[in-house]
Design a protein around this motif. Structure first.
Motif, mmCIF file in Angstrom:
data_model
loop_
_atom_site.group_PDB
_atom_site.id
_atom_site.type_symbol
_atom_site.label_atom_id
_atom_site.label_comp_id
_atom_site.label_asym_id
_atom_site.label_seq_id
_atom_site.Cartn_x
_atom_site.Cartn_y
_atom_site.Cartn_z
ATOM 1 N N THR A 156 0.827 -1.211 0.000
ATOM 2 C CA THR A 156 0.000 0.000 0.000
ATOM 3 C C THR A 156 0.857 1.255 0.000
ATOM 4 O OG1 THR A 156 -0.091 -0.234 2.376
ATOM 5 C CG2 THR A 156 -1.991 -1.042 1.138
ATOM 6 N N SER A 157 2.176 1.049 -0.133
ATOM 7 C CA SER A 157 3.076 2.207 -0.115
ATOM 8 C C SER A 157 2.781 3.156 -1.267
ATOM 9 C CB SER A 157 4.522 1.723 -0.213
ATOM 10 O OG SER A 157 5.314 2.689 -0.861
ATOM 11 N N SER A 158 2.970 4.444 -1.024
ATOM 12 C CA SER A 158 2.832 5.362 -2.149
ATOM 13 C C SER A 158 4.086 6.227 -2.198
ATOM 14 C CB SER A 158 1.569 6.203 -2.028
ATOM 15 O OG SER A 158 1.461 6.702 -0.720
ATOM 16 N N GLY A 159 5.208 5.574 -2.069
ATOM 17 C CA GLY A 159 6.466 6.315 -2.106
ATOM 18 C C GLY A 159 7.517 5.575 -2.899
ATOM 19 N N LEU A 160 8.707 5.608 -2.362
ATOM 20 C CA LEU A 160 9.862 5.047 -3.045
ATOM 21 C C LEU A 160 9.694 3.559 -3.349
ATOM 22 C CD1 LEU A 160 12.745 5.842 -3.944
ATOM 23 C CD2 LEU A 160 13.561 4.956 -1.759
ATOM 24 N N ARG A 161 8.962 2.870 -2.454
ATOM 25 C CA ARG A 161 8.871 1.423 -2.594
ATOM 26 C C ARG A 161 8.253 1.021 -3.937
ATOM 27 N NH1 ARG A 161 6.228 -1.742 2.304
ATOM 28 N NH2 ARG A 161 5.969 -3.677 1.159
ATOM 29 N N PHE A 162 7.394 1.872 -4.476
ATOM 30 C CA PHE A 162 6.781 1.570 -5.772
ATOM 31 C C PHE A 162 7.844 1.448 -6.857
ATOM 32 C CE2 PHE A 162 5.146 2.943 -9.872
ATOM 33 C CZ PHE A 162 4.079 2.084 -10.038
ATOM 34 N N TRP A 163 8.796 2.387 -6.834
ATOM 35 C CA TRP A 163 9.831 2.368 -7.881
ATOM 36 C C TRP A 163 10.740 1.145 -7.731
ATOM 37 C CZ3 TRP A 163 8.142 5.411 -11.365
ATOM 38 C CH2 TRP A 163 7.513 6.604 -11.023
ATOM 39 N N VAL A 164 11.034 0.803 -6.468
ATOM 40 C CA VAL A 164 11.821 -0.407 -6.229
ATOM 41 C C VAL A 164 11.067 -1.614 -6.767
ATOM 42 C CG1 VAL A 164 12.834 -1.880 -4.452
ATOM 43 C CG2 VAL A 164 12.905 0.605 -4.198
#
Lengths: 350, 289
Positions: free
Chosen positions: B56-64
């Motif tokens: 449910t992350s909406s930060g850096l984790r998406f790009w990873v």
């Protein structure tokens, strides 16, 4: 390079001596035995199983009609679901819009299938090999989105359900007998077609398109004729789907549905006439029981398809005829040599 | 004008993701003469992997998650190449289609075990979510991400194929494999690399569209149809053709929706039929022998 279908190869070998009638009888023995077995099974089984058998019988026609192009014409079509759908929807829409009676629709449907096959064939046959396969796949998917989106005419995603067959056909045994009769007659006609000079030219085109063309044969016209005949009988098979399920819905025409008769032909053996029949029975019963007992039917079917296409490209019929050949050789004490198993036409037109 | 911009950006974004998937498909065909029907499975796996990794992350984790999903699926592609596809290189189209369709079935089944049959969704990172205004139109920022990725993939592939020795090898792998091997090139390794790269592109496209779609089983079968339409229109094996064709399909879809929603989804099929009637080998393809 000439490759003959296994059945013909074996028949030719055995027909060398003896009268033509004996040969003809021997060639008909196996299909006849199969027919009698199916008939007896259908008349003695429990009603629920009869329905399953009836479905397998109707799919056998779908597979053979598709294989007319695939195995005999070397035309890989992933679009025969279109004509199957024309058959099914003619009956169900005729009922829903109250414009056709059941028997009228049953008679009209194959001709509609054939009529639609003319323009579609003219378009699709402009392309060759892989492009042909992908274009027919696109046509199948086009039929699917039309069936799905023209909700007012086709019933949309839900399709058409209802009492569209006469009440006497709701008795499983009656609908089984009707299906078996229609399929048997259709297969007999298809057998005649494929063993006529036309069928021979078709096989010639498959094996060596350029040479047949050089002989002055109109290749395009022959392929189009094969496309139309196949469309006709795929539509017959489609009408039998309605007899089986009293419904029609978009999923029966999408590209994976069009793939199913192709898989049946591949499983059973596409270089013989009856291979697809065997494939249809194996596929349908396997599918039926797999869905009942495991959630992983896709996995099992995938592995089986992979094994057959990688290890035995001539399918079950090819395996059987290879076994039969080995057995005969042992019986006749012929020294073992390279098996004369029919090979798929490599590199030729396809 | 505002209406036009909205439609144009939406169309470009759809065409962009479609181009990235189809580019993988046509890249593999260009190097190996194999049409991989399981290509859509790589797209689906890319999307599902992002839902798993990003959560449910909406930060850096998406790009990873985006990068990780692409790499994992590239490895999966290598497995499929070694286990199945290398045996059907050079075989009849039917053999290739049935074998890769079997892979589609198998991967779909495994996917059901891994992710279940429900739909999943992902949030776009905050930095690229929301809208921006241009000439009075409110446009999704995320569309620009997809368009940017498509342009990047297109440029990289074009440079790679026409301006490097690797691209020269890939083209020679079909035209004259014997000579290429005689020159010391390991054809098997080349095929392996190209197939993995194709899978990576599919996964990248599947991963990048996750914030805009609901990720569910069945997206493997629907995307493979659209990408087949694209590569057939463009001409099998042509990256430039694929780019044009993705635009044509995107535009056909948008125009269709504007003209008549009930017929919208048929427009792209008619586009294919028209192109193939005029040029049976696609816009940028070459006639088959």
């Amino acid at each position: 390079m000439t490759t003959l279908p296994a059945a013909d190869l074996l028949a030719a070998g055995r027909d060398a001596g003896g009268s033509p009638w004996a040969g003809r009888l021997r060639r008909a023995a196996l299909p006849l035995a199969f027919f009698v077995a199916v008939l007896v099974l259908g008349l003695t089984m429990a009603p629920a199983n009869v329905l399953e058998l009836q479905y397998a019988v109707s799919l056998a026609l779908f597979a053979v009609a598709t294989n007319l192009m695939l195995g005999f014409g070397g035309l890989v079509s992933f679009g025969q679901g279109v004509f199957y759908g024309v058959g099914a929807y003619t009956v169900s829409l005729g009922w829903m819009h109250q414009s056709l009676s059941f028997s009228e629709a049953m008679i009209l449907a194959p001709f509609l299938g054939a009529a639609l096959a003319v323009p579609l064939g003219m378009i699709a046959l402009r392309t060759r090999r892989l492009y042909f396969a992908l274009l027919t796949l696109a046509l199948s998917q086009l039929a699917y989105v039309i069936a799905e989106n023209q909700t007012n005419f086709t019933g949309g995603t839900n399709g058409v359900f209802g009492a569209m067959v006469p009440s006497w056909l709701l008795v499983p045994r009656n609908s089984f007998l009707l299906t078996l009769a229609i399929v048997t007659v259709s297969l007999a006609i298809l057998w005649k077609v494929l063993h006529s000079p036309f069928g021979l030219v078709l096989r010639g085109i498959r094996d060596n398109r350029e040479r047949v063309e050089a002989l002055g044969v109109n290749v395009y016209a022959h392929e189009l004729a094969a496309f139309v005949i196949s469309g006709f009988f795929c539509a017959v098979a489609g009408t039998l789907f309605v007899v089986y399920s009293q419904s029609s819905y978009p999923e029966i025409v999408d590209w994976t549905a069009s793939g199913i008769p192709v898989f049946m032909a591949v499983i059973g053996g596409m270089y013989t006439f009856f291979g697809p029949v065997v494939g249809a029975f194996v596929y349908e019963f396997a599918n039926h029981y797999l869905i009942e007992y495991t959630q992983d039917w896709q996995l099992v079917i995938g592995v089986v398809l992979l094994a057959i296409v990688l290890l035995r490209p001539d399918g079950l019929a090819g395996s059987l005829s290879a076994i039969g050949e080995r057995w005969r050789r042992r019986r006749d004490r012929v020294p073992a040599g390279p098996p004369p198993a029919p090979l798929p036409p490599e590199g030729g037109a396809s | 004008m505002a209406r036009f911009l909205t439609e144009a950006i939406g169309t470009l974004s759809d065409a962009g993701s479609l181009f990235v998937v189809a580019a993988g498909l046509t890249l593999v065909f260009g190097a190996m003469r194999v049409i991989n029907l399981a290509h859509g499975s790589f797209y689906m796996y890319g999307a599902f992997l992002v839902t798993t990794i990003a959560g449910t992350s909406s930060g850096l984790r998406f790009w990873v998650a985006l990068g990780l999903a692409a790499v994992v699926v590239a490895l999966l592609g290598a497995v499929v190449q070694l286990g199945v596809v290398r045996f059907v290189v050079g075989k009849e189209p039917l053999t290739q289609l049935v074998a890769t369709f079997a892979v589609l079935y198998i991967l779909a089944d495994i996917g059901l075990h891994l992710w279940g049959s429900g739909a999943r969704s992902v949030n776009a990172p905050l930095a690229v979510s929301g809208t921006f205004t241009l000439a009075g139109a409110y446009l999704p920022v995320y569309d620009l991400v997809i368009i940017g990725l498509a342009i990047l993939v297109g440029v990289v592939l074009w440079l790679l194929l026409s301006h490097t020795s690797l691209g020269w090898m890939i083209r020679a792998a079909v035209d004259d494999p014997e000579l290429l091997q005689a020159g010391g090139v390991n054809l098997r390794r080349l095929h392996l690399g190209v197939f993995a790269a194709g899978a990576l592109l599919a996964a990248l496209a599947g991963a990048v569209v996750t914030p805009q779609i609901s990720v569910a089983p069945g997206m493997d079968q629907s995307i493979i149809v659209s990408s087949l339409l694209v590569v057939v229109i463009g001409g099998l094996g042509s990256i430039v053709g694929t780019a044009f064709a993705a635009l044509i399909i995107g535009i056909a879809d948008t125009v269709g929706t504007l003209v008549d929603p009930t017929w919208a989804s048929t427009f792209m099929y008619f586009a294919v039929i028209i192109v193939l009637v005029v040029r049976p080998w696609g816009l940028f393809g070459t006639p088959e022998r």
